[in-house]
Structures are given as structure tokens and as C-alpha cells.
Design an enzyme around this catalytic site. Structure first.
Site, short mmCIF file in Angstrom:
data_model
loop_
_atom_site.label_atom_id
_atom_site.label_comp_id
_atom_site.label_asym_id
_atom_site.label_seq_id
_atom_site.Cartn_x
_atom_site.Cartn_y
_atom_site.Cartn_z
N HIS A 190 23.01 19.84 -2.35
CA HIS A 190 23.42 20.22 -0.99
C HIS A 190 24.73 19.56 -0.57
O HIS A 190 25.44 20.07 0.30
CB HIS A 190 22.29 19.96 0.00
CG HIS A 190 21.20 20.99 -0.14
ND1 HIS A 190 20.08 20.77 -0.89
CD2 HIS A 190 21.14 22.27 0.28
CE1 HIS A 190 19.34 21.87 -0.88
NE2 HIS A 190 19.96 22.80 -0.18
N GLU A 433 11.94 31.28 -4.87
CA GLU A 433 12.69 30.18 -5.49
C GLU A 433 11.78 29.24 -6.28
O GLU A 433 12.22 28.20 -6.76
CB GLU A 433 13.51 29.42 -4.45
CG GLU A 433 12.75 28.97 -3.22
CD GLU A 433 13.63 28.25 -2.20
OE1 GLU A 433 14.78 27.92 -2.49
OE2 GLU A 433 13.13 28.01 -1.09
N ASN A 456 19.20 28.59 -6.61
CA ASN A 456 19.45 27.15 -6.84
C ASN A 456 18.16 26.45 -7.24
O ASN A 456 18.11 25.70 -8.21
CB ASN A 456 20.01 26.49 -5.58
CG ASN A 456 21.27 27.16 -5.10
OD1 ASN A 456 21.95 27.81 -5.86
ND2 ASN A 456 21.57 27.03 -3.81
N ASP A 457 17.13 26.69 -6.45
CA ASP A 457 15.85 26.05 -6.76
C ASP A 457 15.15 26.77 -7.90
O ASP A 457 14.49 26.13 -8.72
CB ASP A 457 14.95 26.03 -5.51
CG ASP A 457 15.32 24.87 -4.61
OD1 ASP A 457 15.53 23.76 -5.13
OD2 ASP A 457 15.41 25.07 -3.39
#
Ligand code: PEP
Ligand code: MG
Length: 578
Positions: A190, A433, A456-457
Site C-alpha cells: 500500500h 481476492e 494484488n491480494d
């Protein structure tokens, strides 16, 4: 001699300026003989009293807002603060050696924490960290030192840190922070996402930058190519000054050329490009880039860097502002996704060994319906100001989605009872995710109004590669066939249930993947604003019929490196022709 370090470029652009080391131990601990031992001891006791007050306040506040589990960390800190053995040892050395208390405390804590760190059991290491944390507070009081902050930098500087948390990055001085260089972190952490959002050039995963740089050293940071040059020679400086000018001109040209593009392929298929936003300051820039709505509003940033939780009213204003600014385009508000690498102040020391697999996102919200309901109320009230959608993060299965939707329905009933208006057609979607959500996508699709793939996850959990760990960043591979199959499986489940499927992970903002994602059947792409012009330019150069064939070909491949090589070859081919 200049030093060149290579890392991972996570936010494009060139920054040139003096280094500002951040977060390195800045407290200079003096050592001297004291004249009045009683007064010295009183000074120590006064500092401890002040810190006890701070910790007690934090403990109470956390207990109220987040419950016993989180408050326990401050209870433990309070016990350490009043640890009688530590006090006795400092007192006895003060009496026998007459040395100042900050020196004695620092030395003693150093010794104890080394001892604790050397024990295998992770609980001892945690205790060592707690001890250092508490003593740091006392030392700051004794030395009247302010905690270092990035909020206001005195001069334009390149921030250099071993690591930066998302909350530290969220409050960075947007005028004077020229660039960010860190030893730790990965491309979809992040911190990296925020640097891109703020358009601050950034390189992470440098490993040793903190050790090489001194305050004020001249630094060149190239966020596009992932390198940092410390104490550059004059000819290097000149080369980068010229490159900086060229790069800024290129970006400007892309933005201008993009003015009339509407995110449509050559054969007329729309692939809308939307913005991911974290903070209201990004609204204006997203509008300027002609984002076709907000595909992901990471609302948790409203909760960071503050002493208490935002009220329903504050949240309502923040959500309504975005909804209104983008109306009639849609704004997808994601419910709170704290935990993982984002902690609100009171949960900062959350004792979890593995926070990415821990108490984060929807798991947190389902256990704290008071916080969840206040957020949902604020979101629903804001829905009358535009075209709002609500999305739950980290859904891992049907039960979780049902629980979240049951709370959502309760909130709707409550608003109805109180005659508070809201849009009854607000769509409620699931983020996909977690690998289990992909496996259950057909079932989840029946109970969701839309899907948004959080790649992303999804990559982190599917490939077992921590998205914030620079050591394994080379293994974090969106082109992995397993990921592409999961995207396709999710898209097919969405199509069967006739619901749209977006991608809002960083992969959506990488022009290398644009044609492939379109070909896999993804309906829209949501990304950091800075990426929109380049992705839109890719959409404008591809044909959906060809993209679909290409996706089929890629899905038949087994090797991630082969897929990446093919994507690169194709990307070059397409852009050289254009
Ligand atoms: C994701 O995981 O892809 C996503 C968009 O959410 P975040 O990056 O905030 O975890
Ligand atoms: Mg996510």
C-alpha cells in the site's frame, strides 16, 4: 564516488534532491555525570508519569473503540513501563555511578532486548519490541524530542527510509516530498500504491539505501527504472536533469493525446477505465484524467492517522463528495479494509504473527458491527448524491457474504424506519481476492451484484508471495498462468450470472496486461489515476476479436516466464506499429 542502487520502481518519474533519512534512530543519547541525583530521579519519574498518562488514554480509547483484544497491547506496555526491576536497576546505577537517566535507560533496554531477541520463541522477540517501544516513548519525553513526521518537510527532499507504513505515507508532505526510497516493500504494497496515487516517484526494495545515505546527501531517484544514485557525479546529474525534462514532456503529451479517447477498442468495444482513490485529494486529478468513475475507493484511509474513529457524519461527507464529483459515473465504495499492512493508530501493535492472514477487512467488520454499520449508514446516505456501489473486501466464501449482506439489510431497514433517504438500487458486490472466492465464484455470483478482482491480494494468496516483501518480489508474478486461469474462471462465473466483473488490482494499471485482460472478458479496469492515459492508449490500439484469440492462446501456456516474454513481445509490436 557515486553509489548506484537497484530496487523496484513502483511510481514513475525522476526526483533529484537532498536526502531526508526518515525513521532512523534520531535520538542522540547523551552520557554525562549528574550533580543532583534526587532531581535526576525525579526527572525520570516525571517522564514515566507522562508516558503512563499517554498509554492509559490509548488503552481506554482502544478498549472503547476496538475492544479488549486490541487494548491488551497497551495494558502490556503499561506493565513494562512500571517494571520494578528496570526502575530498581536504573535507580541503583544512578546512585552508584551518578550517570544521567536517559543513558542508563537506553543501555539497559539495549541489553535486555538483545537478550530477548536471542531467544527462539517469537513471544520473547515481541516482548523485546514492546520494551523498545515503551522506552522510546520515555526517552522522547526525557529529551523533549518530537516524534519524526513526514507531514511537514522543511525543504524539498527525497525521503529515504528503511520502511514506510501506509499511514506514514498517507500523511506525507505533498509539496516537499520529491521522491521516496525504501529498503523494504514490494510493488503492490500500500505504500507503493499511495506513492503512485500521489504521483511521487518511488523506488522500494533497495535493501541498503538507509545504510548508505547521510542527511543532505544529493540523491537521484528514477522511479521508472527502479534505481537510486547517491552522491551522483556532475555528469550523472546533468543526464538525469535532461531525462526528467523529457519524461515530463512525454507524460504531458500522453495526457493531451488522451483527451478525446473513450476507452474503446478499434472494433468498438468499450473497456471503461476508472480510478482507484485513497484520499479525497485525488478526486480532482482523477477527474482531470477523465476517469470514467471510481472503481475502488479505499475508505480505510479515512481511518488512518487519527486519534479516534471518524464519525458517521464525517464519513458521509467524504463519500458524498466523491459520489457527487463523479455523478452520473459510478463510484464503488469499498468497506473498511484495515489490518494486513494498514493499521489504525490504536491497532498498530496488533500482536499477530501473520497479519496478512489475520484479522483484516471483512473479518474485522463482521466482528465489529458497530463500526461496520456506521460505515454502511454513511455510504447509503451518500448514495443519494450520485451513483454509488458498495463492495466488500476479502470475501472468502458464501457465509461471509451472507453475513455482510444481512448487516447491510439491517442498516437499510434502520434508515427506512427513521425515514432517511437512500438509493434502494445500490449494487452490492464482492471483491474476488482470495483463492477460495475464485473456487466459489459461481455461487458468490448468484448473491453479488458485481465482482471486482483484487489481483494484488489474489496473487499474494495464490502464489504464497507476500506482496510487501522485497526479497521475494521477483516471484510476485501477475503473468503466472494460475492467476490468469483464476481471472478467467471468475469472469466466466460472472458472465453465467449476468453480472459485471472488473479488475481493480494494480495489474489493471499495467499496460502490458491491458489486451490480455480485455481478451479474458474483464468488463472494466480500475487503476491508479497516473496509469489511466497509458492503459487507455493500449485499449485504443487493440481489437477485441484479436484480444480474445490472444487470451485463448495465453491460457494454453504453462510457464509464467513464457507468458511474460510473449506479453512483452506483443506489447512492443503493438506500440512500435502505433
Ligand atoms: C487488491 O487486493 O487487488 C486490491 C485492489 O485491494 P488492496 O490493494 O487495497 O488490498
Ligand atoms: Mg486487497
Amino acid at each position: 564516488m557515486e553509489i548506484v542502487l537497484r530496487g523496484i520502481g513502483v511510481s514513475p518519474g525522476i526526483a533529484i534532491g537532498p536526502a531526508l533519512p526518515f525513521g532512523v534512530r534520531t535520538l542522540d543519547i547523551p552520557r554525562y555525570l549528574v550533580e543532583n541525583k534526587e532531581a535526576e530521579w525525579a526527572r525520570f519519574e516525571q517522564a514515566v508519569t507522562t508516558v503512563r498518562g499517554e498509554l492509559t488514554r490509548l488503552h481506554e480509547q482502544t478498549m472503547q473503540e476496538l475492544g479488549q483484544y486490541h487494548a491488551d497491547i497497551f495494558a502490556a506496555h503499561l506493565l513494562l513501563l512500571d517494571d520494578i526491576t528496570i526502575h530498581e536497576e536504573i535507580k541503583s546505577r544512578l546512585d552508584s555511578e551518578g550517570l544521567n537517566v536517559e543513558f542508563l535507560l537506553d543501555e539497559l533496554v539495549g541489553r535486555y532486548s538483545n537478550l530477548l531477541e536471542s531467544v527462539e520463541d517469537p513471544r520473547f522477540r515481541e516482548r523485546a519490541r514492546d520494551l523498545v517501544d515503551v522506552s522510546q516513548r520515555v526517552l522522547e519525553r526525557l529529551l523533549n524530542a518530537e516524534a519524526q513526521t513526514l507531514e511537514r518537510l522543511e525543504t524539498p527532499s527525497v525521503v529515504v527510509a528503511h520502511d514506510l507504513s501506509p499511514s506514514e505515507t498517507a500523511k506525507i508532505d505533498l509539496v516537499n516530498a520529491l521522491g521516496i526510497a525504501t529498503d523494504m516493500s514490494g510493488p503492490t504494497s500500500h505504500t507503493a500504491i499511495l506513492a503512485r496515487a500521489f504521483e511521487i516517484p518511488a523506488v522500494v526494495g533497495l535493501k541498503y539505501v538507509g545504510a548508505h545515505v547521510m542527511p543532505g546527501d544529493m540523491v537521484v531517484l528514477d522511479g521508472t527504472h527502479g534505481q537510486v544514485i547517491i552522491r551522483p557525479e556532475e555528469k550523472t546529474l546533468e543526464r538525469f536533469r535532461a531525462e526528467k525534462k523529457r519524461e515530463e514532456a512525454r507524460r504531458q503529451a500522453l495526457l493531451l493525446a488522451d483527451e478525446n479517447l473513450v476507452s474503446t477498442t478499434l472494433d468498438g468495444h468499450a473497456v471503461p477505465t476508472l480510478a482507484n482513490i485513497e484520499l479525497p485529494v485525488e478526486i480532482a486529478h482523477s477527474l482531470k484524467t477523465k476517469a470514467m468513475g471510481v472503481g475502488l475507493y479505499r475508505t480505510e484511509y479515512l481511518f488512518l492517522n487519527r486519534g479516534s474513529l471518524p464519525t458517521e457524519e464525517e464519513q458521509f461527507h467524504a463519500y458524498a463528495e466523491v459520489a457527487e464529483a463523479f455523478n452520473p459515473s459510478s463510484v464503488t465504495l469499498r468497506t473498511l479494509d484495515i489490518g494486513g499492512d494498514k493499521f489504525v493508530a490504536h491497532v498498530r501493535s496488533l500482536p499477530e504473527t501473520n497479519p496478512q492472514l489475520g484479522w483484516r477487512a471483512i473479518r474485522f467488520c463482521l466482528e465489529r458491527p458497530d463500526i461496520f454499520k456506521a460505515q454502511l449508514r454513511a455510504m447509503l446516505r451518500a448514495s443519494t448524491f450520485g451513483n454509488v456501489q458498495i463492495m466488500f473486501p476479502l470475501i472468502s466464501g458464501v457465509d461471509e457474504l451472507r453475513q455482510a449482506k444481512a448487516i447491510f439489510r439491517d442498516v437499510c431497514l434502520d434508515l427506512d424506519r427513521r425515514s432517511i433517504p437512500f438509493d434502494r438500487n445500490v449494487k452490492v458486490g464482492s471483491m474476488i481476492e482470495v483463492p477460495s472466492a475464485v473456487a466459489m465464484a459461481d455461487m458468490l455470483a448468484k448473491e453479488s451484484d458485481f465482482f471486482s478482482l483484487g489481483t494484488n491480494d489474489l496473487i499474494q494468496y495464490s502464489l504464497a508471495v507476500d506482496r510487501g516483501n522485497e526479497r521475494i518480489a521477483h516471484m510476485y508474478e501477475p503473468a503466472h498462468p494460475a492467476i490468469l486461469r483464476m481471472i478467467r474462471q471468475t469472469v466466466l462465473a460472472a458472465k453465467a450470472a449476468k453480472i459485471p466483473c472488473a479488475v481493480c488490482g494494480e495489474m489493471a494499471g499495467d499496460p502490458l496486461f491491458t489486451e490480455l485482460l480485455a481478451g479474458l472478458g474483464v468488463d472494466s479496469l480500475s487503476m491508479s489515476t497516473v496509469a489511466i492515459p497509458a492503459v487507455r492508449a493500449q485499449i485504443a490500439t487493440c481489437r477485441m476479436s484479436v484480444a480474445r484469440r490472444f487470451a485463448k492462446r495465453v491460457l494454453a501456456m504453462g510457464s509464467a516466464s513464457d507468458v511474460r516474454a510473449l506479453l512483452l513481445e506483443r506489447f512492443r509490436g503493438r506500440n512500435e506499429q502505433a
